[in-house]
Design a protein around this motif. Structure first.
Motif, PDB file in Angstrom:
ATOM      1  N   SER A 117      13.793 -91.273  -4.166  1.00  0.00           N
ATOM      2  CA  SER A 117      12.760 -90.295  -3.815  1.00  0.00           C
ATOM      3  C   SER A 117      13.072 -88.886  -4.321  1.00  0.00           C
ATOM      4  N   GLY A 118      14.350 -88.523  -4.433  1.00  0.00           N
ATOM      5  CA  GLY A 118      14.689 -87.216  -4.995  1.00  0.00           C
ATOM      6  C   GLY A 118      14.183 -87.068  -6.415  1.00  0.00           C
ATOM      7  N   ALA A 119      14.396 -88.115  -7.220  1.00  0.00           N
ATOM      8  CA  ALA A 119      13.987 -88.083  -8.627  1.00  0.00           C
ATOM      9  C   ALA A 119      12.467 -88.191  -8.761  1.00  0.00           C
ATOM     10  N   MET A 120      11.810 -88.739  -7.728  1.00  0.00           N
ATOM     11  CA  MET A 120      10.366 -88.947  -7.820  1.00  0.00           C
ATOM     12  C   MET A 120       9.591 -87.633  -7.792  1.00  0.00           C
ATOM     13  N   GLY A 121      10.254 -86.560  -7.397  1.00  0.00           N
ATOM     14  CA  GLY A 121       9.607 -85.260  -7.481  1.00  0.00           C
ATOM     15  C   GLY A 121       9.479 -84.798  -8.928  1.00  0.00           C
ATOM     16  N   ARG A 122      10.427 -85.230  -9.758  1.00  0.00           N
ATOM     17  CA  ARG A 122      10.440 -84.788 -11.156  1.00  0.00           C
ATOM     18  C   ARG A 122       9.682 -85.741 -12.074  1.00  0.00           C
ATOM     19  N   TYR A 123       9.560 -86.987 -11.635  1.00  0.00           N
ATOM     20  CA  TYR A 123       8.882 -87.986 -12.465  1.00  0.00           C
ATOM     21  C   TYR A 123       7.747 -88.622 -11.692  1.00  0.00           C
ATOM     22  N   LEU A 124       6.697 -88.949 -12.416  1.00  0.00           N
ATOM     23  CA  LEU A 124       5.592 -89.680 -11.820  1.00  0.00           C
ATOM     24  C   LEU A 124       5.883 -91.170 -12.023  1.00  0.00           C
ATOM     25  N   VAL A 125       6.419 -91.811 -10.969  1.00  0.00           N
ATOM     26  CA  VAL A 125       6.781 -93.224 -11.092  1.00  0.00           C
ATOM     27  C   VAL A 125       5.518 -94.058 -10.908  1.00  0.00           C
ATOM     28  N   GLU A 126       5.118 -94.741 -11.988  1.00  0.00           N
ATOM     29  CA  GLU A 126       3.810 -95.400 -12.030  1.00  0.00           C
ATOM     30  C   GLU A 126       3.861 -96.883 -11.766  1.00  0.00           C
ATOM     31  N   ARG A 127       5.020 -97.515 -12.065  1.00  0.00           N
ATOM     32  CA  ARG A 127       5.105 -98.970 -11.975  1.00  0.00           C
ATOM     33  C   ARG A 127       6.553 -99.378 -11.740  1.00  0.00           C
ATOM     34  N   GLY A 128       6.721-100.604 -11.266  1.00  0.00           N
ATOM     35  CA  GLY A 128       8.070-101.076 -11.006  1.00  0.00           C
ATOM     36  C   GLY A 128       8.239-102.542 -11.397  1.00  0.00           C
ATOM     37  N   VAL A 129       9.454-102.893 -11.781  1.00  0.00           N
ATOM     38  CA  VAL A 129       9.778-104.280 -12.113  1.00  0.00           C
ATOM     39  C   VAL A 129      11.023-104.663 -11.326  1.00  0.00           C
ATOM     40  N   ILE A 130      10.960-105.834 -10.683  1.00  0.00           N
ATOM     41  CA  ILE A 130      12.102-106.338  -9.930  1.00  0.00           C
ATOM     42  C   ILE A 130      12.655-107.562 -10.643  1.00  0.00           C
ATOM     43  N   ALA A 131      13.956-107.557 -10.912  1.00  0.00           N
ATOM     44  CA  ALA A 131      14.626-108.746 -11.455  1.00  0.00           C
ATOM     45  C   ALA A 131      15.517-109.291 -10.345  1.00  0.00           C
ATOM     46  N   ALA A 132      15.414-110.609 -10.111  1.00  0.00           N
ATOM     47  CA  ALA A 132      16.168-111.207  -9.002  1.00  0.00           C
ATOM     48  C   ALA A 132      16.543-112.644  -9.344  1.00  0.00           C
ATOM     49  N   PRO A 133      17.545-113.184  -8.651  1.00  0.00           N
ATOM     50  CA  PRO A 133      17.929-114.564  -8.924  1.00  0.00           C
ATOM     51  C   PRO A 133      16.881-115.559  -8.430  1.00  0.00           C
ATOM     52  N   GLY A 134      16.748-116.675  -9.123  1.00  0.00           N
ATOM     53  CA  GLY A 134      15.794-117.706  -8.747  1.00  0.00           C
ATOM     54  C   GLY A 134      16.376-118.642  -7.693  1.00  0.00           C
ATOM     55  N   PRO A 135      15.636-119.663  -7.305  1.00  0.00           N
ATOM     56  CA  PRO A 135      14.283-119.930  -7.763  1.00  0.00           C
ATOM     57  C   PRO A 135      13.270-118.932  -7.181  1.00  0.00           C
TER      58      PRO A 135
END
Ligand SMILES: [Zn+2]
Length: 287
Positions: A52-70
């Motif tokens: 959240s600190g960095a979100m003041g400086r950047y407009l975070v528009e999207r996110g990707v989550i990588a995680a173990p399967g299945p």
């Protein structure tokens, strides 16, 4: 305000996350213990607080989550990742709710393959296999710039059966490669043989010091890994196999004979961030 994308790599022990700007530059990085026992909502909250600190400086528009399967990438659901001990967790929904932006999910091994291929210096390689050797063994395959998905579980290299000793694997088969050559596998085989519980790095130390049991376990692991590489060579004939994951640190003990399979091998650089870079790669396909 400059736009950015949030990439999250959820692992069994560690969760790492980065913000990348529009020029694919990493402008923020943090990692902490996953503490999966606290639940996914708690994890989303802690990632949010850290970013959240960095979100003041950047407009975070999207996110990707990588995680173990299945997992079910389309639905954004982690089905039953053993390493996290979660069942049917709607991970993208949880992060979406917390951040108020769209998230997508992909398998962490697929992400590793994408990251190595696109940002690790191999984008001119037409057939590339990425193999992560860590707690378990997994991987991803890129052919002509596309991930090979199969029916969702392609490149599950850790579950190539080898000529072992009829040890049952969690997947239901016997003698899967990861029972012998993953960090957990090496530790279990050493404990079986000696009654001693050592971590993989310590067993490697013992092997270098001449401990016969440790040497034998690494010789087996190395031979079985070679066998799996021969299978890869026969089926895909890849131009390159790139290894990543913490067990790569044991070096020659496991990989000395790997090129005998006839495939050029390499190790992922990128400070171990290939999964985060793969998530960044996936973000390019988001609307
Ligand atoms: Zn298995």
């Amino acid at each position: 305000m400059e736009k950015a994308c949030l990439c999250v790599d959820i692992g069994g022990t560690k969760t790492a996350f980065s913000l990348f700007d529009e020029n694919d530059r990493e402008v923020f990085y943090r990692a902490f213990a996953t503490q999966s026992g606290q639940g996914a909502e708690n994890l989303a909250e802690r990632v949010f607080d850290a970013v959240s600190g960095a979100m003041g400086r950047y407009l975070v528009e999207r996110g990707v989550i990588a995680a173990p399967g299945p997992l079910n990438a389309e639905k954004g659901v982690l089905i039953s990742p053993v390493l996290l001990g979660w069942r049917n967790v709607a991970i993208t929904e949880i992060f979406q709710k917390k951040f108020g932006i769209p998230f997508v999910l992909l398998n962490d091994c697929d992400a590793g393959a994408l990251g190595v291929w696109r940002y690790g210096g191999y984008s001119d390689v037409r057939t590339l296999c990425y193999i992560t050797v860590s707690t378990g063994i997994g991987g991803g395959t890129i052919v002509n710039g596309q991930l090979v998905a199969g029916r969702g579980n392609a490149s599950d290299f850790g579950h190539i059966p080898v000529a072992g000793r009829k040890i049952r694997c969690g997947c239901g088969n016997v003698d899967c490669l990861e029972l012998y050559a993953s960090g957990t596998g090496i530790e279990a085989r050493y404990a079986e043989k000696t009654g001693k519980k050592l971590c993989c790095a310590a067993i490697a130390e013992c092997a270098r010091g001449g401990d016969a049991a440790a040497r034998e376990i690494f010789a087996d692991a190395s031979a079985f890994l070679n066998y799996a590489l021969c299978v890869l060579k026969a089926v895909l004939d890849p131009e390159r196999v790139v290894f990543g994951g913490s067990v790569c640190k044991v070096g020659d003990l496991l990989f000395a004979g790997a090129e005998r399979a006839g495939i050029p091998i390499a190790f992922a650089g990128q400070d171990g961030k290939q999964v985060l870079y793969g998530a960044l790669c996936r973000s390019k396909q988001m609307p």
